[in-house]
Structure formats: C-alpha cells, structure tokens
Design a protein around this motif. Structure first.
Motif, PDB file in Angstrom:
ATOM      1  N   HIS A 177      14.149 -90.973 -11.581  1.00 26.09           N
ATOM      2  CA  HIS A 177      14.658 -89.882 -12.422  1.00 26.09           C
ATOM      3  C   HIS A 177      14.261 -88.528 -11.846  1.00 26.09           C
ATOM      4  O   HIS A 177      15.086 -87.625 -11.714  1.00 26.09           O
ATOM      5  N   THR A 178      13.005 -88.364 -11.510  1.00 29.18           N
ATOM      6  CA  THR A 178      12.490 -87.236 -10.740  1.00 29.18           C
ATOM      7  C   THR A 178      11.367 -87.776  -9.869  1.00 29.18           C
ATOM      8  O   THR A 178      11.027 -88.957  -9.922  1.00 29.18           O
ATOM      9  N   ASN A 179      10.739 -86.894  -9.100  1.00 29.75           N
ATOM     10  CA  ASN A 179       9.617 -87.310  -8.273  1.00 29.75           C
ATOM     11  C   ASN A 179       8.412 -87.723  -9.117  1.00 29.75           C
ATOM     12  O   ASN A 179       7.466 -88.327  -8.608  1.00 29.75           O
ATOM     13  N   ALA A 180       8.425 -87.429 -10.423  1.00 32.45           N
ATOM     14  CA  ALA A 180       7.325 -87.806 -11.312  1.00 32.45           C
ATOM     15  C   ALA A 180       7.572 -89.139 -12.017  1.00 32.45           C
ATOM     16  O   ALA A 180       6.762 -89.560 -12.834  1.00 32.45           O
ATOM     17  N   ASP A 181       8.683 -89.803 -11.692  1.00 31.94           N
ATOM     18  CA  ASP A 181       9.077 -91.030 -12.384  1.00 31.94           C
ATOM     19  C   ASP A 181       8.826 -92.252 -11.495  1.00 31.94           C
ATOM     20  O   ASP A 181       8.977 -92.185 -10.278  1.00 31.94           O
TER      21      ASP A 181
END
Length: 378
Positions: free
Chosen positions: A275-279
C-alpha cells in the motif's frame, strides 16, 4: 368501518401506474471488463497512440521504482506506488484536453506527472516540504488528496461551475476501490447525476483498500454497477489494458463534454506493491496471487501487441527504457538536494487575505526566530 364506507360512498382509488424515471438497461456495465489488446478491436487502435501509451507506461514504471527507492534513502517520507496500475494512471492523464481538470488521489502521482507536472514538484507533498508542491492552475491538476474521496465533490463542484459559466471543461476524478466506501463518493455521484455535471469518475479497483479486500467492502456485482443507482452509465474495463482504458475514458469525456452528464468507470487492476512503503502486504495476500497478476502486466500486454503488429522493434523498446532511465536519474539527482525551507511559508497560501489570528501567529514566529538569531550572534 367508517360512516362513508357504510353508505357505499368510499371508493379507494388505485395508485397511479409507476414507471421508472430512467431506463436502467443502458446504464448497466458490461458483464466482463472491456478489453482491446489481444482482440479484434486492437486492429482499429491508433498506432501512434499505442506507442505514446507505451512510452508513458515504461517511464511510469521506472518513476514508481525510483520514488520507492527514495523512501528507503530517507528522501521521501512516504510513497504509495502505482506499480501495476500504470495503464490507468497514464490513460487518465492523456485523455484530457489542456482546458480540462484532473482530480487525483494520493496514489495518482504518476497521473500528475503524465499530465505535465514536474516530477519533483509532484513528490513535494509526499516529501513533507510544501502544502501541495505545484501550482494547480498551471496544469489544471488539483492537489493530491490524502483523505479518501474528498476530491470527488470538488471535481463535481468545478465541473458544475464550468457548465454554468458555459466553459467547455470536463473534470476527471480518480479514486481507489476503498474510496467508494466513503460518504464523499455517494455525495459526489449523486450531485453529479442530478446536475448532469461534465465529470468522469475513474475507480481504480486494485483489489485492496490497504489490507481490506473488495468483497469485505461491498456486495455489489461490480463497482461499476453502483452507477445505476445514481442514474449514470457504469463502464467496466480491464485496467491493465492501456488501450481499453484510454478508449473507455475518451468516450466518457466526450459524452460529458457534449452535455451527456457523468460516467462511472471501474478499471479492474492490481496493486503489485505494498500500500505504501510503511505497509507489509505479505500479511494479507499470498505471493502466488501477486505472481498471477504479473502475467497480466500492462507493459507486457502493450509491448506484445505492438511487437506482433510490427509497430515497435527492439530499438524502440530500448529507446523508451533509456528515456525512462534519464527521467529517473534527473529525479534522483534533484531529490538528493536538500530543500531550502523558509518557516514563513507556513503562513503563505492559507488565505487570500490573512486573518488577524494568522498575522498574530506569524508575528510570534518572526519574533522567536529573531531572538534565536540574536542569541546565536552573541
């Protein structure tokens, strides 16, 4: 029984015959996503358009990869990649005229770049350096919208205002499948249909609203079917088929410009990365599912069509990749430069005429900075 009924004078009248206000049949989407590549329809597609789409897809894939790398280097705070969805992003940008407006969501940075916005300026919001990062009026691109679906009512408002003024303008609003669960989605589609606003809604159904699969969001046969409830046409298209997405969006834009009202387009695609680099997407989907979609890669589909029809050769493919590398190198070099930030920019572009409270806050910050400077000079 009433006295009137006892005397035989009461005769309840039958209800008036009910007829639907709109025949729902023309509004219904196809039973399967519309495709062009690999079908007889591909032979009618404009070769120059196909080559142009291919060049943008290759650039877009490299742009996504470079932006993702910048997050790992600390040059971007966050990046929602659109890898795998490039066909939707590119088609949305290329289908519009200069006078039209694009209303992107946070994942649509690639569409913003394809529309002509400087790649670095398009990433400035995600870098945390500026409110928007680019002038929305310069390219007629609204700010990237992080709150889900809030850009949709804005698109309807602009399109409705343009129609009232007699301006020949169409708004194209992009949203993900998760955004269709928001109230803003309902309000935007309802007002657009009632007002017959010249707006096109493009839903990129990439399978997941972060980690929530579509079947946990809606029981509708497809997201395109939701259009019927609002009184507008719904179109279902293969979101990895760049030629098909462009054709369907072009038809919807043309219809809107000619006074036919809004259209809801659902592009069935897939988010290849997290989803993003934090997912951590491995927590909610299997690698085998991702690999299945890799076989339906939008770049591979278009390159196969171009190659089989003799519209591109190895030199042409290599040239597209070299241009993409030049874009990535320029983006990397400029993003590796530290931004020069002015704290006073916090108060710029908030109101056309600053409020007394804003002036007071600005004065307080100026005083604090001056005191800090004086202390450093001693």
């Amino acid at each position: 029984m009433t006295v009137m009924e006892q005397r035989g004078a009461y005769r309840p009248s039958p209800p008036p015959a009910w007829q639907p206000r709109t025949d729902p049949a023309p509004l219904l989407p196809d039973t399967a996503p519309y495709r062009v590549l690999g079908t007889e329809a591909a032979g009618k597609a404009d070769p120059d358009l196909l080559r142009r789409l291919h060049a943008h897809l290759v650039r877009g894939r490299r742009y996504n990869a470079q932006a993702t790398a910048l997050t790992k280097q600390g040059r971007l705070a966050v990046y929602p990649s659109s890898t795998g969805q490039e066909a939707c992003e590119v088609a949305a940008a290329l289908v519009l005229e200069d006078r039209d407006w694009l209303f992107p969501s946070y994942r649509d940075t690639l569409a913003v770049v394809a529309r002509g916005v400087d790649p670095v300026e398009a990433l400035t919001l995600l870098r945390g350096d500026w409110h928007t990062g680019y002038d929305p009026y310069a390219h007629r691109v609204a700010p990237l919208s992080t709150p889900l679906a809030t850009q949709l009512p804005h698109a309807v408002g602009l399109a409705h205002a343009a129609r009232l003024k007699g301006d020949d303008v169409v708004a194209l609003a992009m949203v993900g499948d998760g955004g269709t669960s928001e109230g803003d989605f309902h309000e935007a589609l309802n007002f657009a249909a009632v007002w017959q606003s010249p707006v096109v809604f493009l839903v990129q159904n990439n399978g997941f609203a972060i980690s929530v699969p579509l079947d946990q969001q809606t029981a509708a046969p497809s997201l395109a079917h939701k259009a019927v409830g609002y009184g507008m046409p719904g179109r279902l298209v293969d979101g990895n088929d760049a030629a098909a997405v462009h054709e369907v969006l072009a038809d919807a834009v043309r219809r809107a410009r000619e006074g036919g009202g809004p259209t809801l387009v659902e592009a069935v695609t897939y988010r290849m990365e997290a989803h993003t680099n934090a997912d951590d997407d491995k927590r909610y989907r299997a690698d085998s599912e991702v690999e299945t979609w890799r076989a339906h890669d939008p770049i591979a589909l278009l390159e196969r069509e171009l190659t089989e029809r003799g519209l591109i050769d190895e030199d042409g493919i290599r040239h597209a990749r070299e241009e993409a590398e030049e874009l990535a190198a320029d983006l990397r070099a400029r993003m590796n430069q530290d931004a020069v930030l002015d704290p006073m920019d916090l108060f710029a572009h908030v109101y056309a005429e600053p409020t007394p409270q804003l002036r007071e806050q600005q004065a307080m910050l100026q005083a604090e900075l001056a005191a800090e400077q004086d202390g450093g000079d001693r």
